[in-house]
Design a protein around this motif. Structure first.
Motif, PDB file in Angstrom:
ATOM      1  N   GLY A  20       5.290  25.369   4.856  1.00 57.57           N
ATOM      2  CA  GLY A  20       4.079  25.308   5.653  1.00 57.57           C
ATOM      3  C   GLY A  20       4.208  25.990   7.002  1.00 57.57           C
ATOM      4  N   THR A  21       3.165  25.855   7.795  1.00 58.38           N
ATOM      5  CA  THR A  21       3.037  26.543   9.075  1.00 58.38           C
ATOM      6  C   THR A  21       2.446  25.587  10.095  1.00 58.38           C
ATOM      7  OG1 THR A  21       2.571  28.567   7.817  1.00 58.38           O
ATOM      8  CG2 THR A  21       2.138  28.647  10.174  1.00 58.38           C
ATOM      9  N   ALA A  22       2.810  25.770  11.366  1.00 60.31           N
ATOM     10  CA  ALA A  22       2.277  24.911  12.422  1.00 60.31           C
ATOM     11  C   ALA A  22       1.953  25.740  13.658  1.00 60.31           C
ATOM     12  CB  ALA A  22       3.272  23.809  12.780  1.00 60.31           C
ATOM     13  N   CYS A  23       1.034  25.239  14.452  1.00 65.61           N
ATOM     14  CA  CYS A  23       0.667  25.840  15.730  1.00 65.61           C
ATOM     15  C   CYS A  23       0.800  24.775  16.810  1.00 65.61           C
ATOM     16  CB  CYS A  23      -0.756  26.372  15.682  1.00 65.61           C
ATOM     17  SG  CYS A  23      -1.367  27.024  17.256  1.00 65.61           S
ATOM     18  N   LEU A  24       1.485  25.128  17.907  1.00 62.54           N
ATOM     19  CA  LEU A  24       1.703  24.202  19.018  1.00 62.54           C
ATOM     20  C   LEU A  24       1.253  24.860  20.316  1.00 62.54           C
ATOM     21  CD1 LEU A  24       4.455  24.273  17.036  1.00 62.54           C
ATOM     22  CD2 LEU A  24       5.056  22.332  18.471  1.00 62.54           C
ATOM     23  N   ASP A  25       0.947  24.012  21.320  1.00 64.40           N
ATOM     24  CA  ASP A  25       0.706  24.564  22.646  1.00 64.40           C
ATOM     25  C   ASP A  25       2.021  24.642  23.418  1.00 64.40           C
ATOM     26  OD1 ASP A  25       1.260  22.017  23.675  1.00 64.40           O
ATOM     27  OD2 ASP A  25      -0.845  21.529  24.057  1.00 64.40           O
ATOM     28  N   GLU A  26       1.968  25.152  24.636  1.00 63.27           N
ATOM     29  CA  GLU A  26       3.183  25.363  25.419  1.00 63.27           C
ATOM     30  C   GLU A  26       3.925  24.074  25.735  1.00 63.27           C
ATOM     31  OE1 GLU A  26       2.888  28.293  28.738  1.00 63.27           O
ATOM     32  OE2 GLU A  26       0.812  28.427  28.071  1.00 63.27           O
ATOM     33  N   ALA A  27       3.203  22.949  25.731  1.00 62.22           N
ATOM     34  CA  ALA A  27       3.832  21.661  26.016  1.00 62.22           C
ATOM     35  C   ALA A  27       4.433  21.020  24.773  1.00 62.22           C
ATOM     36  CB  ALA A  27       2.816  20.713  26.646  1.00 62.22           C
ATOM     37  N   GLY A  28       4.284  21.669  23.620  1.00 62.60           N
ATOM     38  CA  GLY A  28       4.859  21.142  22.392  1.00 62.60           C
ATOM     39  C   GLY A  28       3.913  20.310  21.557  1.00 62.60           C
ATOM     40  N   LYS A  29       2.663  20.194  21.970  1.00 69.19           N
ATOM     41  CA  LYS A  29       1.690  19.430  21.193  1.00 69.19           C
ATOM     42  C   LYS A  29       1.280  20.210  19.952  1.00 69.19           C
ATOM     43  CE  LYS A  29      -2.968  17.457  21.386  1.00 69.19           C
ATOM     44  NZ  LYS A  29      -4.202  17.282  22.222  1.00 69.19           N
ATOM     45  N   VAL A  30       1.337  19.562  18.785  1.00 68.13           N
ATOM     46  CA  VAL A  30       0.942  20.206  17.541  1.00 68.13           C
ATOM     47  C   VAL A  30      -0.578  20.280  17.476  1.00 68.13           C
ATOM     48  CG1 VAL A  30       1.010  20.106  15.027  1.00 68.13           C
ATOM     49  CG2 VAL A  30       3.025  19.421  16.353  1.00 68.13           C
ATOM     50  N   LEU A  31      -1.112  21.490  17.353  1.00 68.98           N
ATOM     51  CA  LEU A  31      -2.554  21.701  17.322  1.00 68.98           C
ATOM     52  C   LEU A  31      -3.082  21.724  15.891  1.00 68.98           C
ATOM     53  CD1 LEU A  31      -2.781  24.463  20.085  1.00 68.98           C
ATOM     54  CD2 LEU A  31      -3.088  21.989  20.334  1.00 68.98           C
ATOM     55  N   TRP A  32      -2.309  22.294  14.981  1.00 71.15           N
ATOM     56  CA  TRP A  32      -2.666  22.232  13.565  1.00 71.15           C
ATOM     57  C   TRP A  32      -1.437  22.501  12.704  1.00 71.15           C
ATOM     58  CZ3 TRP A  32      -1.416  26.704  11.140  1.00 71.15           C
ATOM     59  CH2 TRP A  32      -1.606  27.926  11.788  1.00 71.15           C
ATOM     60  N   THR A  33      -1.498  22.030  11.470  1.00 70.94           N
ATOM     61  CA  THR A  33      -0.495  22.367  10.463  1.00 70.94           C
ATOM     62  C   THR A  33      -1.218  22.825   9.202  1.00 70.94           C
ATOM     63  OG1 THR A  33      -0.382  20.097   9.614  1.00 70.94           O
ATOM     64  CG2 THR A  33       1.207  20.724  11.339  1.00 70.94           C
TER      65      THR A  33
END
Length: 423
Positions: A151-164
Motif C-alpha cells: 500500500g501507500t500513505a501520505c503524511l504531512d510534515e508533522a507526521g500526521k497520516v492524511l490518507w492510506t
C-alpha cells in the motif's frame, strides 16, 4: 544517417528546474525530494561534496535506524525522511513506518506507523530486498510513502497520516521495489508482480485510484521493480515506464500509451531510466541486460524506428545510469563501471572498481560516486579517460542509493544513516 540530431527541443521538466537553480548560483542541496534527487537522475547541484571518508573520518553524525529497509533518504525543509519496516520477534504484524530526522543533528523528530502487514505470505521476498525498499517523495509539505503491494500513505510534515491506499494489492515476486513519481495531481507507480502487471495513478490529494494501464509484453516473467521517469517532449509530459519486455511512454492525464519499445524477454527491470540529449537510456533487466538509447518522439510501437543504439556488455541489472556531458555511465552488478558515448554507444572505457553493486550512481561537484553492497564507495573523475580519485569504506552493508544534504552525502547502511562531510 545519424538520427541523434533530429529531435527538437526535448527537455525533462525536472532538469529545467535544476538548470534554473544552477543559474541562481545554488551551491548547497537543501531539497532532495525523491529517488535520485531533484532531477530524478542522480545529478546534484551542490559543491564542496566530500571525496574521502571512513567510519571515523568525515562523519558529521550517524543515526541508528531500526528495522529492515533499503529506501533512500530524501531531504526537505531541514528534515530527512526515511521509511522502514519492523517485524517483531514474536512474528506479529510488520509495522511499515515513516521517520523524520533533524538534518543538522541526526536525531529522530518523529517516527510513525502508517501501515501494518499481518499476512506472512505477502512478506516473502528476495534476500537482498526489504519491505521498505521504495524511496518516499516530498512535495508541498506532504510526504508520500509507497510500500509496493502493501500500500501507500501520505503524511504531512508533522507526521500526521492524511490518507492510506490499499486498494491495489497484487502478488509480488521477490517483494517490493520501485518508487513512485508525482505528475501534476497524480502519484504514479508500477505494480508488476507475478501476473497482470499494471501502471497505477492515484489522486495525490485523496489516494483514490484515477487510472490503471495494463502492460502487455512478450516476456514470460512479468515481475519488475522500475521507477518511472517524467520527461517533456514538444511541450507534452511523458511518463517513461519500463517493465518486463517493454517500455511505455504514457500520457499522465489518462495513462494512454504514446509510444512503446519492445525488448523481448527482459524482466525484473530495476534501473530507473535517464534522459539526456534527446534520448532515453534504460536497461532491459534480467537475465542478459541490454542498454537501449531511444528517441522519445514517436507514436505507437517504435521498436524498429526509434532505437538509436543498443549495448550488451556489463549492463546493470540494478543500478540506475547517469549522463555527464556527452558520456553515459553504467555500473553493473559485478562492480564494473563503464563510460560510453551517449550519442553512439561507443565504449570509452570499462573498469572494475567495486564488488557486487545495487545502489545507483550519483553525480555532484564534478565527481562520480559509485557504491557497492559492502559499504565501499569509489569517487571517479568523469571523462573519456578513467581516473579513480578515492576509495572509501564504512564497512557496513549498503544497498541504498546515496543522497545529498547541503554539501554533504547521506549514506544509508543496513542499520544506520550517515551524514558525511568534507573535512
Amino acid at each position: 544517417m545519424n538520427i541523434f540530431h533530429r529531435v527538437p527541443s526535448v527537455v525533462p521538466a525536472v532538469l529545467r528546474s535544476c538548470l534554473l537553480a544552477l543559474s541562481l548560483s545554488a551551491h548547497a542541496e537543501d531539497l532532495w525530494p525523491e529517488f535520485r534527487g531533484g532531477t530524478a537522475q542522480g545529478i546534484a547541484t551542490a559543491t564542496g561534496l566530500p571525496t574521502e571518508w571512513s567510519a571515523d573520518k568525515g562523519i558529521v553524525w550517524k543515526a541508528d535506524i531500526a528495522g529492515r529497509a533499503w529506501s533512500s533518504p530524501i531531504l526537505a525543509k531541514g528534515k530527512i525522511f526515511l521509511t522502514t519496516a519492523i517485524t517483531p520477534a514474536d512474528a506479529g504484524p510488520t509495522s511499515l513506518r515513516v521517520l523524520a530526522l533533524d538534518a543538522a543533528k541526526g536525531n529522530v523528530v518523529w517516527d510513525n506507523e502508517v501501515l501494518t502487514v499481518a499476512d506472512t505470505t505477502s512478506l516473502a521476498m528476495h534476500g537482498k530486498n526489504s519491505q521498505a525498499s521504495p524511496t518516499p517523495l516530498f512535495e508541498a509539505g506532504r510526504i508520500y510513502a509507497h510500500f509496493g503491494h502493501h500500500g501507500t500513505a501520505c503524511l504531512d510534515e508533522a507526521g500526521k497520516v492524511l490518507w492510506t491506499s490499499t486498494e491495489n494489492p497484487y502478488s509480488p515476486v521477490h517483494g517490493t521495489g520501485g518508487s513512485p513519481v508525482l505528475v501534476n495531481d497524480l502519484l504514479i507507480y508500477n505494480a508488476e508482480g507475478k501476473e497482470n502487471p499494471v501502471i497505477i495513478a492515484l489522486d495525490k490529494a485523496t489516494g483514490k485510484t484515477r487510472w490503471k494501464v495494463a502492460r502487455a509484453s512478450e516476456a514470460m516473467k512479468k515481475f519488475s521493480f522500475c521507477t518511472p521517469l517524467v520527461i517533456t517532449v514538444r511541450g507534452q509530459k511523458q511518463i517513461i515506464s519500463p517493465g518486463s519486455g517493454v517500455v511505455y511512454a504514457l500520457k499522465p492525464e489518462d495513462g494512454s500509451i504514446i509510444w512503446s519499445v519492445r525488448y523481448g524477454q527482459g524482466y525484473s527491470v530495476v534501473p530507473r531510466p535517464v534522459f539526456a540529449h534527446g534520448l532515453i537510456f534504460l536497461s532491459s533487466g534480467f537475465d542478459k541486460p541490454v542498454a537501449l538509447a531511444i528517441h522519445p518522439d514517436g507514436k505507437g510501437d517504435v521498436t524498429d524506428s526509434h532505437v538509436a543504439w543498443t549495448f550488451s556488455k556489463n549492463v546493470p541489472r540494478n543500478a540506475s545510469m547517469c549522463v555527464i556531458g556527452y558520456e553515459l555511465y553504467m555500473l553493473d552488478d559485478g562492480g564494473i563501471l563503464s563510460c560510453l558515448d551517449a550519442k553512439t554507444g561507443a565504449v570509452h572505457w570499462q573498469e572494475r572498481v567495486l564488488g557486487p553493486c545495487s545502489a545507483s550512481l550519483l553525480v555532484g561537484d564534478g565527481h562520480l560516486y559509485a557504491a557497492d553492497e559492502k559499504g565501499t564507495t569509489v569517487v571517479v573523475q568523469p571523462g573519456k579517460t578513467f581516473k579513480l580519485l578515492a576509495t572509501n569504506n564504512l564497512n557496513e552493508k549498503t544497498l541504498a542509493t546515496p543522497a545529498v544534504c547541503g554539501s554533504d552525502l547521506l549514506i544509508r547502511t543496513e542499520s544506520r544513516l550517515y551524514r558525511v562531510a568534507k573535512r
